[in-house]
Design an enzyme around this catalytic site. Structure first.
Site, PDB file in Angstrom:
ATOM      1  CE1 TYR A 230      -3.915   2.175   0.556  1.00 32.14           C
ATOM      2  CE2 TYR A 230      -2.780   3.010   2.496  1.00 32.14           C
ATOM      3  CZ  TYR A 230      -3.813   3.097   1.591  1.00 32.14           C
ATOM      4  OH  TYR A 230      -4.751   4.091   1.711  1.00 32.14           O
TER       5      TYR A 230
ATOM      6  CE  LYS B 290      -3.942   4.950  -1.683  1.00 40.92           C
ATOM      7  NZ  LYS B 290      -4.957   5.420  -2.653  1.00 40.92           N
TER       8      LYS B 290
END
Length: 308
Positions: free
Chosen positions: A155, A159
């Site tokens: 993640y 991001k």
């Protein structure tokens, strides 16, 4: 300054933050293509927008494949005749520590967040540049992508990658009048519901009660609707001069994140050899080392989970 006549795509907008973005865009006058992998959620989102007087259609498909990106743009053009705003919000989590993370865990998250953002924006920009009327690209980031977070290698990578793409797109798209920005939301969602630190705020929001001031003000942590206003603003003509930015929003707080800059610089004639670094690291650089991970103030006793 309304969004009347504008058309937006919002990925992952069947529920949660994405739904809040879609509803706010529609409330300000934009027609919206709602996207989700859950047909029921997508249909309910469209019904909610229409019942409030807005215009919306659903496109049920997973983001990541180029074919989905093409279908999203085609849906906007076929249903509403144009495309002005793209919000890339779709995402999934597969949290675990590095040494336990499988290839599938990594690839799934990167495919949805990073590749899904890339393919959707690429297809949208191809149309926007040809149409010659500018456009707004709004990508959703995360504090994890800015500072890292335990158990979120996949993640964090996705991001952080989104922010890197947005900064590049701001340069590439400037002449076409297309802005590109990253929104970093901090809000009560399914993704934050499992974090004990936020439990009191998440529970309050779920009950329809006000989120306590400590969370709204001190942490900048609120509801999905607290984030939606910024998304709509960035989609408007009023934000024509805002591009390449990372903007955090939540609760009562909004923040402009810095772009990475060198915090310590030193020169040594002949270069920095191993021996020179051994001798001078502590005096030249040690004091400039940066922290990692998010830093939260101590949780007031009244909001601490039982037994903690």
């Amino acid at each position: 300054m309304s969004l009347d006549g504008k058309v937006a795509i919002v990925t992952g907008s069947g529920r949660g933050l994405g739904l809040a973005y879609a509803r706010q865009l529609a409330r300000q006058g934009a027609s919206v293509v709602v996207n989700d992998v859950d047909a029921g959620a997508a249909d309910e989102a469209v019904a909610a927008i229409r019942s409030a007087g807005g215009r919306a259609v659903a496109l049920v498909a997973p983001v990541g494949p180029t074919e989905t990106a093409q279908a999203l743009v085609a849906s906007a053009l076929d249903s509403f005749g144009r495309l002005d705003i793209v919000v890339t919000n779709a995402g999934v989590l597969r949290d675990t520590v590095l040494w336990k993370m499988s290839d599938e865990d990594f690839d799934t998250v990167v495919n949805v967040h990073l590749r899904g953002t890339f393919t959707t924006v690429r297809e949208a920009v191809r149309h926007m540049r040809q149409a010659g009327e500018g456009g707004r690209i709004i990508c959703v980031g995360s504090p994890t992508g800015q500072r890292g977070n335990f158990g979120q290698t996949n993640y964090a990578a996705a991001k952080a990658g989104i922010v890197g793409m947005v900064r590049t797109w701001a340069l590439e798209l400037k002449r076409a009048g297309i802005t590109a920005n990253t929104v970093v939301p901090v809000a009560a969602t399914a993704m934050t519901a499992t974090v004990p630190y936020f439990a009191a705020a998440v529970q309050a929001e779920a009950k329809g009660e006000p989120v306590p001031a400590f969370f709204r003000h001190d942490l900048g942590f609120g509801t999905a609707d607290d984030v939606a206003g910024l998304v709509a603003f960035l989609g408007s003509d009023a934000a024509a001069g805002v591009t390449g930015q990372v903007i955090g929003v939540g609760g009562d707080r909004i923040q402009i994140w810095t772009h990475p800059e060198a915090v310590a610089t030193a020169y040594r004639e002949g270069g920095w050899t191993y021996e020179a670094l051994l001798a001078d690291w502590s005096t030249e650089f040690a004091g400039a080392l940066q922290s990692v991970g998010e830093r939260f103030p101590e949780l007031p006793e009244e909001f601490r989970p039982a037994g903690s």
